[in-house]
Motif scaffolding. Structure first.
Motif, PDB file in Angstrom:
ATOM      1  N   ILE A   4      11.323   3.944  14.170  1.00  0.00           N
ATOM      2  CA  ILE A   4      11.121   2.503  14.103  1.00  0.00           C
ATOM      3  C   ILE A   4      10.780   1.953  15.486  1.00  0.00           C
ATOM      4  CG2 ILE A   4      12.258   0.291  13.637  1.00  0.00           C
ATOM      5  CD1 ILE A   4      13.934   1.755  11.519  1.00  0.00           C
ATOM      6  N   GLU A   5      11.437   2.476  16.523  1.00  0.00           N
ATOM      7  CA  GLU A   5      11.220   1.971  17.870  1.00  0.00           C
ATOM      8  C   GLU A   5       9.757   2.087  18.290  1.00  0.00           C
ATOM      9  OE1 GLU A   5      13.348   4.438  17.149  1.00  0.00           O
ATOM     10  OE2 GLU A   5      15.346   3.641  17.511  1.00  0.00           O
ATOM     11  N   LYS A   6       9.177   3.256  18.069  1.00  0.00           N
ATOM     12  CA  LYS A   6       7.784   3.482  18.455  1.00  0.00           C
ATOM     13  C   LYS A   6       6.848   2.575  17.660  1.00  0.00           C
ATOM     14  CE  LYS A   6       4.418   5.523  20.576  1.00  0.00           C
ATOM     15  NZ  LYS A   6       4.135   5.158  21.955  1.00  0.00           N
ATOM     16  N   ALA A   7       7.105   2.426  16.377  1.00  0.00           N
ATOM     17  CA  ALA A   7       6.274   1.554  15.544  1.00  0.00           C
ATOM     18  C   ALA A   7       6.339   0.108  16.043  1.00  0.00           C
ATOM     19  CB  ALA A   7       6.708   1.633  14.089  1.00  0.00           C
ATOM     20  N   LEU A   8       7.524  -0.360  16.383  1.00  0.00           N
ATOM     21  CA  LEU A   8       7.669  -1.728  16.878  1.00  0.00           C
ATOM     22  C   LEU A   8       7.000  -1.904  18.234  1.00  0.00           C
ATOM     23  CD1 LEU A   8      11.337  -2.545  15.823  1.00  0.00           C
ATOM     24  CD2 LEU A   8       9.239  -3.582  14.931  1.00  0.00           C
ATOM     25  N   GLN A   9       7.072  -0.879  19.082  1.00  0.00           N
ATOM     26  CA  GLN A   9       6.412  -0.954  20.391  1.00  0.00           C
ATOM     27  C   GLN A   9       4.905  -1.085  20.235  1.00  0.00           C
ATOM     28  OE1 GLN A   9       7.756   2.637  22.277  1.00  0.00           O
ATOM     29  NE2 GLN A   9       9.658   1.712  23.007  1.00  0.00           N
ATOM     30  N   VAL A  10       4.337  -0.387  19.253  1.00  0.00           N
ATOM     31  CA  VAL A  10       2.897  -0.453  19.028  1.00  0.00           C
ATOM     32  C   VAL A  10       2.518  -1.785  18.366  1.00  0.00           C
ATOM     33  CG1 VAL A  10       0.980   0.578  17.748  1.00  0.00           C
ATOM     34  CG2 VAL A  10       2.618   2.039  18.928  1.00  0.00           C
ATOM     35  N   LEU A  11       3.289  -2.209  17.397  1.00  0.00           N
ATOM     36  CA  LEU A  11       2.981  -3.449  16.673  1.00  0.00           C
ATOM     37  C   LEU A  11       3.177  -4.693  17.532  1.00  0.00           C
ATOM     38  CD1 LEU A  11       4.607  -2.626  13.226  1.00  0.00           C
ATOM     39  CD2 LEU A  11       2.162  -2.971  13.657  1.00  0.00           C
ATOM     40  N   THR A  12       4.241  -4.703  18.334  1.00  0.00           N
ATOM     41  CA  THR A  12       4.572  -5.872  19.157  1.00  0.00           C
ATOM     42  C   THR A  12       4.956  -5.397  20.557  1.00  0.00           C
ATOM     43  OG1 THR A  12       6.846  -5.758  18.311  1.00  0.00           O
ATOM     44  CG2 THR A  12       5.348  -7.295  17.216  1.00  0.00           C
ATOM     45  N   PRO A  13       3.960  -5.060  21.397  1.00  0.00           N
ATOM     46  CA  PRO A  13       4.245  -4.452  22.690  1.00  0.00           C
ATOM     47  C   PRO A  13       5.082  -5.304  23.645  1.00  0.00           C
ATOM     48  CG  PRO A  13       1.887  -4.867  22.426  1.00  0.00           C
ATOM     49  CD  PRO A  13       2.544  -5.227  21.146  1.00  0.00           C
ATOM     50  N   ASN A  14       5.056  -6.615  23.516  1.00  0.00           N
ATOM     51  CA  ASN A  14       5.798  -7.474  24.443  1.00  0.00           C
ATOM     52  C   ASN A  14       7.134  -7.949  23.898  1.00  0.00           C
ATOM     53  OD1 ASN A  14       3.721  -7.333  26.367  1.00  0.00           O
ATOM     54  ND2 ASN A  14       2.581  -8.922  25.289  1.00  0.00           N
ATOM     55  N   ALA A  15       7.493  -7.500  22.716  1.00  0.00           N
ATOM     56  CA  ALA A  15       8.736  -7.948  22.089  1.00  0.00           C
ATOM     57  C   ALA A  15       9.927  -7.158  22.619  1.00  0.00           C
ATOM     58  CB  ALA A  15       8.648  -7.799  20.581  1.00  0.00           C
ATOM     59  N   GLN A  16      11.067  -7.799  22.558  1.00  0.00           N
ATOM     60  CA  GLN A  16      12.317  -7.135  22.899  1.00  0.00           C
ATOM     61  C   GLN A  16      13.148  -7.028  21.627  1.00  0.00           C
ATOM     62  OE1 GLN A  16      14.262  -9.130  26.107  1.00  0.00           O
ATOM     63  NE2 GLN A  16      12.568  -8.829  27.518  1.00  0.00           N
ATOM     64  N   PHE A  17      13.743  -5.854  21.446  1.00  0.00           N
ATOM     65  CA  PHE A  17      14.509  -5.613  20.231  1.00  0.00           C
ATOM     66  C   PHE A  17      15.482  -4.472  20.480  1.00  0.00           C
ATOM     67  CE2 PHE A  17      10.536  -3.299  20.152  1.00  0.00           C
ATOM     68  CZ  PHE A  17      10.957  -1.993  19.948  1.00  0.00           C
ATOM     69  N   ALA A  18      16.418  -4.338  19.572  1.00  0.00           N
ATOM     70  CA  ALA A  18      17.358  -3.217  19.586  1.00  0.00           C
ATOM     71  C   ALA A  18      17.381  -2.642  18.177  1.00  0.00           C
ATOM     72  CB  ALA A  18      18.748  -3.676  19.998  1.00  0.00           C
ATOM     73  N   VAL A  19      17.353  -1.324  18.109  1.00  0.00           N
ATOM     74  CA  VAL A  19      17.422  -0.648  16.819  1.00  0.00           C
ATOM     75  C   VAL A  19      18.685   0.201  16.819  1.00  0.00           C
ATOM     76  CG1 VAL A  19      16.291   0.937  15.233  1.00  0.00           C
ATOM     77  CG2 VAL A  19      14.910  -0.612  16.614  1.00  0.00           C
ATOM     78  N   TYR A  20      19.502   0.032  15.810  1.00  0.00           N
ATOM     79  CA  TYR A  20      20.765   0.756  15.713  1.00  0.00           C
ATOM     80  C   TYR A  20      20.597   1.997  14.842  1.00  0.00           C
ATOM     81  CZ  TYR A  20      22.351  -3.577  17.763  1.00  0.00           C
ATOM     82  OH  TYR A  20      22.487  -4.657  18.593  1.00  0.00           O
ATOM     83  N   GLY A  21      21.545   2.868  14.881  1.00  0.00           N
ATOM     84  CA  GLY A  21      21.491   4.135  14.172  1.00  0.00           C
ATOM     85  C   GLY A  21      21.252   4.033  12.682  1.00  0.00           C
ATOM     86  N   ASP A  22      21.686   2.948  12.074  1.00  0.00           N
ATOM     87  CA  ASP A  22      21.491   2.780  10.630  1.00  0.00           C
ATOM     88  C   ASP A  22      20.144   2.139  10.296  1.00  0.00           C
ATOM     89  OD1 ASP A  22      21.979   0.220  11.534  1.00  0.00           O
ATOM     90  OD2 ASP A  22      23.519  -0.249  10.055  1.00  0.00           O
ATOM     91  N   GLY A  23      19.307   1.922  11.320  1.00  0.00           N
ATOM     92  CA  GLY A  23      17.991   1.339  11.101  1.00  0.00           C
ATOM     93  C   GLY A  23      17.950  -0.176  11.186  1.00  0.00           C
TER      94      GLY A  23
END
Length: 76
Positions: A4-23
Motif C-alpha cells: 500500500i505504501e508504494k502505491a500511495l507514494q506513486v498516486l500521491t507523491p507529496n502526501a503524508q500518511f501512515a500505514v499500519y500492519g492491518d492495512g
C-alpha cells in the motif's frame, strides 16, 4: 510484493500518511485527497505487474560482472 505504501507514494507523491500492519491508512495530508481503495488496489496490481515483468532483467544483471570490471577484463 508491492504494498500500500508504494502505491500511495506513486498516486500521491507529496502526501503524508501512515500505514499500519492491518492495512489501516492514517491520512495526514488534509489538503490532498486520499485515493480510493479501488484506486490503491489497481495501482498495486499495476506496479506488481511491472515488477514481475522485469524479473528477467534482474536475473541477467547478476549473471555479469559490473561494467568497470568487464572493461578491465577487455583491456587486459
Amino acid at each position: 510484493m508491492i504494498g500500500i505504501e508504494k502505491a500511495l507514494q506513486v498516486l500521491t507523491p507529496n502526501a503524508q500518511f501512515a500505514v499500519y500492519g492491518d492495512g489501516t491508512i492514517d491520512w495526514l495530508s488534509p489538503d490532498i485527497a486520499q485515493p480510493s481503495e479501488e484506486a490503491i488496489k489497481a495501482k498495486i496490481q499495476e506496479l506488481q505487474a511491472d515488477y514481475d515483468s522485469k524479473q528477467y532483467q534482474r536475473d541477467r544483471a547478476v549473471a555479469y560482472d559490473p561494467i568497470p570490471e568487464q572493461l578491465d577484463q577487455i583491456y587486459h
